[in-house]
Scaffold this motif. Structure first.
Motif, PDB file in Angstrom:
ATOM      1  N   PRO A 134       0.792  -1.237   0.000  1.00  0.00           N
ATOM      2  CA  PRO A 134       0.000   0.000   0.000  1.00  0.00           C
ATOM      3  C   PRO A 134       0.822   1.284   0.000  1.00  0.00           C
ATOM      4  O   PRO A 134       0.490   2.227  -0.734  1.00  0.00           O
ATOM      5  CB  PRO A 134      -0.834  -0.126   1.280  1.00  0.00           C
ATOM      6  N   ASP A 135       1.901   1.348   0.768  1.00  0.00           N
ATOM      7  CA  ASP A 135       2.690   2.580   0.811  1.00  0.00           C
ATOM      8  C   ASP A 135       3.344   2.882  -0.531  1.00  0.00           C
ATOM      9  O   ASP A 135       3.416   4.035  -0.959  1.00  0.00           O
ATOM     10  CB  ASP A 135       3.716   2.554   1.941  1.00  0.00           C
ATOM     11  N   PHE A 159      -7.732  -2.696   0.191  1.00  0.00           N
ATOM     12  CA  PHE A 159      -8.121  -1.549   1.007  1.00  0.00           C
ATOM     13  C   PHE A 159      -7.844  -1.793   2.484  1.00  0.00           C
ATOM     14  O   PHE A 159      -7.414  -0.882   3.200  1.00  0.00           O
ATOM     15  CB  PHE A 159      -9.608  -1.225   0.797  1.00  0.00           C
ATOM     16  N   LYS A 160      -8.073  -3.012   2.933  1.00  0.00           N
ATOM     17  CA  LYS A 160      -7.863  -3.303   4.358  1.00  0.00           C
ATOM     18  C   LYS A 160      -6.409  -3.084   4.749  1.00  0.00           C
ATOM     19  O   LYS A 160      -6.118  -2.527   5.814  1.00  0.00           O
ATOM     20  CB  LYS A 160      -8.344  -4.704   4.690  1.00  0.00           C
ATOM     21  N   MET A 199      -2.262   0.429   7.207  1.00  0.00           N
ATOM     22  CA  MET A 199      -0.978   1.100   7.117  1.00  0.00           C
ATOM     23  C   MET A 199      -1.101   2.581   7.454  1.00  0.00           C
ATOM     24  O   MET A 199      -0.118   3.307   7.521  1.00  0.00           O
ATOM     25  CB  MET A 199      -0.396   0.907   5.705  1.00  0.00           C
ATOM     26  N   GLY A 200      -2.338   3.050   7.700  1.00  0.00           N
ATOM     27  CA  GLY A 200      -2.545   4.441   8.081  1.00  0.00           C
ATOM     28  C   GLY A 200      -2.556   5.428   6.919  1.00  0.00           C
ATOM     29  O   GLY A 200      -2.445   6.630   7.127  1.00  0.00           O
TER      30      GLY A 200
END
Length: 130
Positions: A21-22, A114-115, A120-121
């Motif tokens: 995600p990041d 998405f979760k 991951m904030g």
């Protein structure tokens, strides 16, 4: 010849350079198109990523095929960097592989969906599910 969904998923993922995600977030800040393919009810329950383009899974190929009369303005060509997001990172892998079949070979997805993004904030809005 029959195959299980696990085999199909593994084959799809072999074609992708999946993003944590990041890394996906960083790429969107550099111009990649983040595409949320979750249905409306799932987005309402889980939340959304600000700035993500909403294209539900059932129309994804038509919206991103540069030769389609139903394409989105963002579907500028086969070199477009599309990052697909679903809830947990399974359907998005299959969807990104389908985009590869259309010639969008830079398409990929978000590992964990998405979760994982939310965990991951990274930026999200709304949602009623915890």
């Amino acid at each position: 010849m029959t195959r299980t969904i696990d085999e199909i998923l593994a084959d799809a993922r072999e074609r992708l350079e999946r993003l944590e995600p990041d890394k996906a977030y960083a790429e969107t800040r550099e111009g990649a198109v983040l595409v949320d393919i979750r249905p409306a009810a799932q987005r309402a329950a889980e939340g959304e990523v600000p700035g993500a383009l909403i294209v539900e899974r059932n129309v994804l190929e038509w919206r991103f095929d540069p030769a389609s009369g139903a394409r989105l303005p963002e579907a500028t060509g086969h070199d477009l960097r599309v990052i697909v997001l679903c809830s947990e990172g399974y359907t998005s892998s299959l969807a990104a592989a389908a985009l590869h079949d259309l010639g969008l070979t830079r398409a990929t997805d978000v590992a964990g969906g998405f979760k994982a993004w939310r965990a991951m904030g990274l930026p999200t809005t709304g949602g009623t599910a915890g």
